[in-house]
Design an enzyme around this catalytic site. Structure first.
Site, PDB file in Angstrom:
ATOM      1  N   GLY A 112      92.571 105.590  69.733  1.00 16.84           N
ATOM      2  CA  GLY A 112      91.559 104.644  70.188  1.00 16.84           C
ATOM      3  C   GLY A 112      90.143 105.129  69.973  1.00 16.84           C
ATOM      4  CB  CYS A 142     101.312 103.140  67.906  1.00 17.60           C
ATOM      5  SG  CYS A 142     100.289 101.699  68.256  1.00 17.60           S
ATOM      6  CG  HIS A 195      96.390  98.729  61.551  1.00 17.44           C
ATOM      7  ND1 HIS A 195      96.112  97.387  61.620  1.00 17.44           N
ATOM      8  CD2 HIS A 195      96.673  99.125  62.802  1.00 17.44           C
ATOM      9  CE1 HIS A 195      96.242  96.973  62.870  1.00 17.44           C
ATOM     10  NE2 HIS A 195      96.575  98.005  63.607  1.00 17.44           N
ATOM     11  CG  HIS A 221     103.090  97.625  66.885  1.00 15.12           C
ATOM     12  ND1 HIS A 221     102.250  96.691  67.451  1.00 15.12           N
ATOM     13  CD2 HIS A 221     102.682  98.824  67.378  1.00 15.12           C
ATOM     14  CE1 HIS A 221     101.376  97.300  68.245  1.00 15.12           C
ATOM     15  NE2 HIS A 221     101.616  98.594  68.224  1.00 15.12           N
TER      16      HIS A 221
HETATM   17  P1  NAD Z   1      96.234 103.356  79.469  1.00 12.62           P
HETATM   18  O1  NAD Z   1      95.203 102.411  79.940  1.00 12.62           O
HETATM   19  O2  NAD Z   1      97.672 103.016  79.638  1.00 12.62           O
HETATM   20  O3  NAD Z   1      96.016 104.779  80.156  1.00 12.62           O
HETATM   21  C1  NAD Z   1      94.763 105.380  80.259  1.00 12.62           C
HETATM   22  C2  NAD Z   1      94.679 106.151  81.568  1.00 12.62           C
HETATM   23  O4  NAD Z   1      93.426 106.825  81.631  1.00 12.62           O
HETATM   24  C3  NAD Z   1      94.759 105.234  82.794  1.00 12.62           C
HETATM   25  O5  NAD Z   1      95.627 105.844  83.735  1.00 12.62           O
HETATM   26  C4  NAD Z   1      93.318 105.210  83.312  1.00 12.62           C
HETATM   27  O6  NAD Z   1      93.251 105.050  84.728  1.00 12.62           O
HETATM   28  C5  NAD Z   1      92.849 106.613  82.924  1.00 12.62           C
HETATM   29  N1  NAD Z   1      91.382 106.752  82.819  1.00 12.62           N
HETATM   30  C6  NAD Z   1      90.429 105.784  82.853  1.00 12.62           C
HETATM   31  N2  NAD Z   1      89.202 106.347  82.728  1.00 12.62           N
HETATM   32  C7  NAD Z   1      89.394 107.674  82.602  1.00 12.62           C
HETATM   33  C8  NAD Z   1      88.515 108.794  82.464  1.00 12.62           C
HETATM   34  N3  NAD Z   1      87.191 108.627  82.428  1.00 12.62           N
HETATM   35  N4  NAD Z   1      89.032 110.029  82.365  1.00 12.62           N
HETATM   36  C9  NAD Z   1      90.371 110.210  82.424  1.00 12.62           C
HETATM   37  N5  NAD Z   1      91.259 109.192  82.560  1.00 12.62           N
HETATM   38  C10 NAD Z   1      90.764 107.947  82.660  1.00 12.62           C
HETATM   39  O7  NAD Z   1      95.907 103.644  77.940  1.00 12.62           O
HETATM   40  P2  NAD Z   1      96.922 104.131  76.820  1.00 12.62           P
HETATM   41  O8  NAD Z   1      97.634 102.941  76.274  1.00 12.62           O
HETATM   42  O9  NAD Z   1      97.715 105.265  77.352  1.00 12.62           O
HETATM   43  O10 NAD Z   1      95.914 104.600  75.690  1.00 12.62           O
HETATM   44  C11 NAD Z   1      95.342 105.896  75.679  1.00 12.62           C
HETATM   45  C12 NAD Z   1      94.876 106.218  74.282  1.00 12.62           C
HETATM   46  O11 NAD Z   1      96.013 106.225  73.423  1.00 12.62           O
HETATM   47  C13 NAD Z   1      93.900 105.223  73.667  1.00 12.62           C
HETATM   48  O12 NAD Z   1      93.046 105.901  72.782  1.00 12.62           O
HETATM   49  C14 NAD Z   1      94.806 104.299  72.869  1.00 12.62           C
HETATM   50  O13 NAD Z   1      94.141 103.643  71.822  1.00 12.62           O
HETATM   51  C15 NAD Z   1      95.820 105.301  72.360  1.00 12.62           C
HETATM   52  N6  NAD Z   1      97.123 104.735  72.005  1.00 12.62           N
HETATM   53  C16 NAD Z   1      97.703 103.771  72.766  1.00 12.62           C
HETATM   54  C17 NAD Z   1      98.910 103.238  72.386  1.00 12.62           C
HETATM   55  C18 NAD Z   1      99.578 102.132  73.146  1.00 12.62           C
HETATM   56  O14 NAD Z   1     100.248 101.317  72.536  1.00 12.62           O
HETATM   57  N7  NAD Z   1      99.445 102.065  74.458  1.00 12.62           N
HETATM   58  C19 NAD Z   1      99.564 103.730  71.248  1.00 12.62           C
HETATM   59  C20 NAD Z   1      98.979 104.769  70.524  1.00 12.62           C
HETATM   60  C21 NAD Z   1      97.748 105.253  70.912  1.00 12.62           C
END
Ligand code: NAD
Length: 341
Positions: A112, A142, A195, A221
Site C-alpha cells: 500500500g 497481493c 498493477h 482475486h
Molecule cells: P487493515 O486495515 O486490515 O490493518 C491495518 C491495521 O493497522 C489496523 O489494525 C489499524 O487499526 C492499524 N493502524 C492504523 N493506524 C496505525 C498506525 N498509525 N500505526 C500502526 N497501526 C495502525 O489493513 P491491511 O489490509 O492489513 O493492509 C496493511 C497493508 O498491507 C497495506 O499497505 C495494504 O495495502 C497491504 N496489503 C493488504 C492486502 C489485503 O488484501 N488486505 C493484501 C496485500 C497487501
C-alpha cells in the site's frame, strides 16, 4: 541469535505476519503494536504476543478494556532489529519517520506504500538476492506478488515478449463490512491499472499491461493472463510442470472439482493450511492453461489476505542474510507455514 522482529499494525496482514514470524526458528517476535483496543488486540494477548500501543491513544483505553500492554511503539522499536509495518496504506509513510530515528533499525513496508519508501520492492522468487543486506524493503501487494511469482517462471523458462492481464479484484476482505460493492461489476478506468507498473518495480523490462475490474466477492482475486512468450513451450504439459514444480504455486487437477475460488478456500479450510486456514500459494488449474505456439493463456487465483505473508518472512531473511538464496529461505518458510515441505 534470532533476529528480533516487531509488527506494527495488527490487522488483516499484520496478524498473519505475526503468526508466521512466531513460527520461524531464526526469528523472534518481540511484540505487536496496535492503535486501539479491539478483539484483535485481545487475541494478540491471548496468543502470548506482547502488545504495544501505537499512536497517541495512551494506555487508558486498553486498561478500560482489560487488555494488558507492554509499553509504547517507541519501546517496542527499541527492542527489535526490524519492524514489519502493516499499517493501512499510506500510514506506513508516516511511520517511516519514526523508524528513521533509529539508525540500526531495519524496516519492511507493504504494497500500500509507494515503491520509493524502500530501497527495493521484493518478491522472493524474483529478487531475493538483490535485497540481501538492505535496510528498507517493500513487499509488493497481493496482486503484484501473484504476477511477479508467475513472471519469475515465464521469464526464466521461455522469456516474455508481451503479457496482458485482467485482474478481477475482490471488493473487500471478509471482515470489511463497510466496503462494497455488494452488487455490480466496476471496471477501473485507469488503464493500465497500477498493477503492471508495480510489477515493473521488480522487473523493469517486463512488457505487462494490466486492466482491473472489481466484483462483489471477498474470497480471492482472479487473474486472466494472455502471454506471448519469446520461445514456444514444447507442449501444455511443459507449462503445467513448470508451475507445478515451483514453490508458491498450487495446481488443481480437474478431478478435484475445484470450480473456482469458493472451493479453493474450502480446500484451505479443510486442510488447515498455515496458522489459520489460508492459501498463500498462487492457485492455478490444470485445465486452465491454453497453448497456441508462443501464445499462452492461464488463470490464477490469489488469496489477498495471505499471499504476502511468506514473502514478508523471506524479506527479513534476505535483509539479515539468514539464508544464502531464495530457495533455502523459502524452504524454511514453507515448512513452518505448512506449505510444501
Ligand atoms: P487493515 O486495515 O486490515 O490493518 C491495518 C491495521 O493497522 C489496523 O489494525 C489499524 O487499526 C492499524 N493502524 C492504523 N493506524 C496505525 C498506525 N498509525 N500505526 C500502526 N497501526 C495502525 O489493513 P491491511 O489490509 O492489513 O493492509 C496493511 C497493508 O498491507 C497495506 O499497505 C495494504 O495495502 C497491504 N496489503 C493488504 C492486502 C489485503 O488484501 N488486505 C493484501 C496485500 C497487501
Amino acid at each position: 541469535m534470532a533476529v528480533r522482529v516487531a509488527v506494527n499494525g495488527y490487522g488483516t496482514i499484520g496478524k498473519r505476519v505475526a503468526d508466521a514470524v512466531a513460527r520461524q526458528p531464526d526469528l523472534k517476535l518481540v511484540g505487536v503494536a496496535k492503535t486501539r483496543p479491539s478483539f484483535e488486540a485481545a487475541t494478540a494477548v491471548r496468543k502470548g504476543y506482547p502488545l504495544f500501543i501505537a499512536g497517541d491513544a495512551g494506555t487508558k483505553a486498553f486498561e478500560a478494556a482489560g487488555i494488558p500492554t507492554a509499553g509504547s511503539l517507541d519501546d517496542l522499536l527499541g527492542q527489535c532489529d526490524v519492524v514489519i509495518d502493516c499499517a493501512p496504506e499510506k500510514v506506513g509513510k508516516e511511520n517511516a519517520k519514526l523508524y528513521d530515528r533509529r539508525s540500526s533499525l531495519k524496516a519492511i513496508f507493504q504494497g500500500g506504500e509507494k515503491a520509493e519508501i524502500a530501497e527495493r520492492s521484493f518478491s522472493a522468487l524474483a529478487n531475493y538476492g538483490e535485497c540481501r543486506g538492505l535496510r528498507r524493503v517493500r513487499v509488493v501487494s497481493c496482486n503484484t506478488t501473484g504476477l511477479a511469482r508467475a513472471a519469475a517462471i515465464l521469464r526464466s523458462r521461455w522469456g516474455v515478449a508481451r503479457w496482458d492481464a485482467t485482474i478481477i479484484r475482490r471488493a473487500a476482505d471478509p471482515a470489511e463490512s463497510q466496503r462494497g460493492p455488494i452488487n455490480g461489476i466496476l471496471p477501473s478506468f485507469h488503464i493500465p491499472s497500477h498493477h503492471g507498473p508495480d510489477v515493473r518495480t521488480i522487473y523493469p523490462d517486463l512488457h505487462l499491461r494490466t486492466t482491473a475490474v472489481v466484483v462483489p466477492t471477498t474470497l480471492m482475486h482472479v487473474h486472466v493472463n494472455q502471454v506471448e512468450l519469446a520461445r514456444a513451450p514444447r507442449d501444455v504439459e511443459e507449462l503445467r510442470e513448470a508451475f507445478r514444480g515451483t514453490r508458491r504455486f498450487r495446481l488443481f487437477h480437474a478431478w478435484e472439482g475445484v470450480a473456482g475460488t469458493p472451493q479453493v478456500m474450502e480446500y484451505a479450510r479443510d486442510l488447515g493450511i498455515g496458522p489459520r486456514p489460508d492459501m498463500m500459494e498462487n492457485v492455478l488449474w490444470d485445465e486452465g492453461f491454453h497453448l497456441d505456439g508462443r501464445e499462452i493463456a492461464f488463470f490464477q487465483a490469489i488469496h489477498q489476505e495471505s499471499i504476502v505473508v511468506p514473502e514478508n518472512i523471506d524479506a527479513v531473511r534476505a535483509m539479515f542474510d539468514l539464508a544464502p538464496d531464495a530457495e533455502r529461505s523459502m524452504a524454511i518458510t514453507d515448512r513452518t507455514l505448512g506449505l510444501r515441505p
